[in-house]
Design a protein around this motif. Structure first.
Motif, PDB file in Angstrom:
ATOM      1  N   THR A 164       0.843  -1.200   0.000  1.00 50.92           N
ATOM      2  CA  THR A 164       0.000   0.000   0.000  1.00 50.92           C
ATOM      3  C   THR A 164       0.876   1.246   0.000  1.00 50.92           C
ATOM      4  O   THR A 164       1.872   1.293   0.727  1.00 50.92           O
ATOM      5  CB  THR A 164      -0.911   0.013   1.246  1.00 50.92           C
ATOM      6  N   ARG A 177     -11.507   7.799  -0.703  1.00 50.90           N
ATOM      7  CA  ARG A 177     -11.739   8.600   0.505  1.00 50.90           C
ATOM      8  C   ARG A 177     -13.194   9.028   0.630  1.00 50.90           C
ATOM      9  O   ARG A 177     -13.674   9.258   1.737  1.00 50.90           O
ATOM     10  CB  ARG A 177     -10.821   9.813   0.507  1.00 50.90           C
ATOM     11  N   GLU A 198      -1.752   6.203   1.864  1.00 44.56           N
ATOM     12  CA  GLU A 198      -3.073   5.598   1.919  1.00 44.56           C
ATOM     13  C   GLU A 198      -3.104   4.580   3.067  1.00 44.56           C
ATOM     14  O   GLU A 198      -2.065   4.145   3.562  1.00 44.56           O
ATOM     15  CB  GLU A 198      -3.424   4.920   0.591  1.00 44.56           C
ATOM     16  N   THR A 199      -4.294   4.200   3.500  1.00 45.10           N
ATOM     17  CA  THR A 199      -4.466   3.248   4.589  1.00 45.10           C
ATOM     18  C   THR A 199      -4.462   1.822   4.035  1.00 45.10           C
ATOM     19  O   THR A 199      -5.213   1.527   3.096  1.00 45.10           O
ATOM     20  CB  THR A 199      -5.794   3.494   5.328  1.00 45.10           C
ATOM     21  N   GLN A 247     -10.615   4.410   6.980  1.00 48.04           N
ATOM     22  CA  GLN A 247      -9.377   5.084   6.599  1.00 48.04           C
ATOM     23  C   GLN A 247      -8.855   5.920   7.752  1.00 48.04           C
ATOM     24  O   GLN A 247      -9.621   6.455   8.552  1.00 48.04           O
ATOM     25  CB  GLN A 247      -9.604   5.956   5.378  1.00 48.04           C
ATOM     26  N   ASP A 248      -7.532   6.009   7.842  1.00 55.89           N
ATOM     27  CA  ASP A 248      -6.923   6.896   8.818  1.00 55.89           C
ATOM     28  C   ASP A 248      -7.046   8.338   8.338  1.00 55.89           C
ATOM     29  O   ASP A 248      -7.008   8.610   7.130  1.00 55.89           O
ATOM     30  CB  ASP A 248      -5.449   6.548   9.017  1.00 55.89           C
ATOM     31  N   THR A 290      -4.114   9.403   6.225  1.00 57.30           N
ATOM     32  CA  THR A 290      -3.849   8.609   5.026  1.00 57.30           C
ATOM     33  C   THR A 290      -5.182   8.192   4.401  1.00 57.30           C
ATOM     34  O   THR A 290      -5.599   7.043   4.511  1.00 57.30           O
ATOM     35  CB  THR A 290      -2.999   7.369   5.357  1.00 57.30           C
ATOM     36  N   PRO A 291      -5.880   9.136   3.773  1.00 55.94           N
ATOM     37  CA  PRO A 291      -7.218   8.844   3.233  1.00 55.94           C
ATOM     38  C   PRO A 291      -7.180   7.853   2.080  1.00 55.94           C
ATOM     39  O   PRO A 291      -6.238   7.827   1.284  1.00 55.94           O
ATOM     40  CB  PRO A 291      -7.702  10.221   2.768  1.00 55.94           C
ATOM     41  N   GLY A 292      -8.220   7.055   1.995  1.00 53.48           N
ATOM     42  CA  GLY A 292      -8.289   5.999   0.996  1.00 53.48           C
ATOM     43  C   GLY A 292      -7.702   4.719   1.547  1.00 53.48           C
ATOM     44  O   GLY A 292      -6.640   4.745   2.182  1.00 53.48           O
ATOM     45  N   VAL A 293      -8.389   3.599   1.361  1.00 52.00           N
ATOM     46  CA  VAL A 293      -7.917   2.292   1.835  1.00 52.00           C
ATOM     47  C   VAL A 293      -7.612   1.453   0.604  1.00 52.00           C
ATOM     48  O   VAL A 293      -8.454   1.311  -0.286  1.00 52.00           O
ATOM     49  CB  VAL A 293      -8.979   1.604   2.703  1.00 52.00           C
ATOM     50  N   GLN A 301      -8.945   0.092  -4.521  1.00 51.78           N
ATOM     51  CA  GLN A 301      -8.979   1.168  -3.527  1.00 51.78           C
ATOM     52  C   GLN A 301     -10.421   1.474  -3.139  1.00 51.78           C
ATOM     53  O   GLN A 301     -11.299   1.587  -3.989  1.00 51.78           O
ATOM     54  CB  GLN A 301      -8.340   2.439  -4.079  1.00 51.78           C
TER      55      GLN A 301
END
Length: 263
Positions: free
Chosen positions: A61, A220, A65-66, A89-90, A93-96, A217
């Protein structure tokens, strides 16, 4: 609606690559994956990835990003008892996400001689679906210079869901788009950012593009719950995400992977 993500038996590993996440760096010890017949016989077939083997599997990753995590899910015949889960998501770090290293293969090789897309996966979601992502270098895009020369991402999203598993098959889709404007040799925009088209059209307009990573992904903006994928097909290889066997990890089989990402 059903919650397919179980709250017990969770096991996960967060693997990140690259400062700033502009590029997808090859993973130490990972085998390069190329579609179709160009993929070596040792790579074809099913690849089982568990939390203890994730770091050496070629999946990772971006650091901005998360990471998605391997967790237990409600078992089905096709998916099994675990999958790659895209949770919260953190904030920083947006987006997993999670991506498979593509080894710098040519974008054109993503389609077979019969124009068949050699990329798909199974997914479940209660709402918006996770997006297929194809990360490029040397794409014919505006701002094609600097350290991230020609960096862009091709994106495609399958249908929303109600908690059941379904297949993300984009083979006939005309809904692919690129995150940066695509230009011709004269610098004229021939494909605006976000304009939907076929993958074949994008390939034709980016003859020099190479693929650094392919993956999925949860963007976000995606607030869907119970999002997971499994059976990720890339060329002749299928990745099956599973938990480690009861009573221990598989790390001793492959050796230590600590320090791979240390600078």
């Amino acid at each position: 609606m059903k919650n397919v993500i179980r709250s017990v038996g969770v096991a996960s590993v967060a693997v990140a690559f690259g400062a700033g996440a502009a590029l997808s760096a090859p993973i130490a010890g990972a085998q390069s994956s190329l579609p179709g017949g160009s993929l070596g016989s040792d790579n074809c077939g099913e690849q089982i990835v568990t939390p203890s083997t994730l770091a050496a599997s070629g999946w990772s990753t971006p650091s901005d990003e998360t990471p998605a995590t391997i967790e237990a899910v409600e078992a089905t015949e096709d998916v099994g008892e675990a999958a790659l889960v895209f949770g919260e998501q953190d904030e920083d770090t947006p987006g997993v996400s999670m991506y498979k290293d593509a080894g710098g293969m040519d974008l054109a090789d993503l389609l077979s001689e019969d124009d068949e897309l050699l990329l798909n996966f199974d997914y479940t979601t209660e709402g918006q679906a996770p997006a297929m992502q194809i990360r490029l270098l040397d794409a014919s895009v505006q701002g094609n210079d600097g350290d991230a020369k020609g960096f862009a991402t091709i994106t495609w999203s399958p249908d929303a869901g109600t908690g059941d598993w379904q297949s993300a098959d984009a083979s006939e889709s005309e809904q692919f788009w690129v995150t940066r404007p695509v230009v011709n040799e004269s610098g004229e925009v021939v494909l605006p950012r976000g304009e939907r088209t076929t993958l074949a059209d994008i390939i034709e307009k980016n003859p020099e593009a190479t693929i650094t990573g392919v993956g999925v992904q949860k963007t976000r903006e995606n607030a869907a719950e119970s999002v997971a994928i499994d059976n990720f097909v890339f060329g002749c290889e299928t990745t099956n995400f599973e938990l480690d066997p009861d009573g221990g990890s598989l790390e001793n089989i492959f050796g230590s992977v600590s320090g791979i990402f240390e600078s």
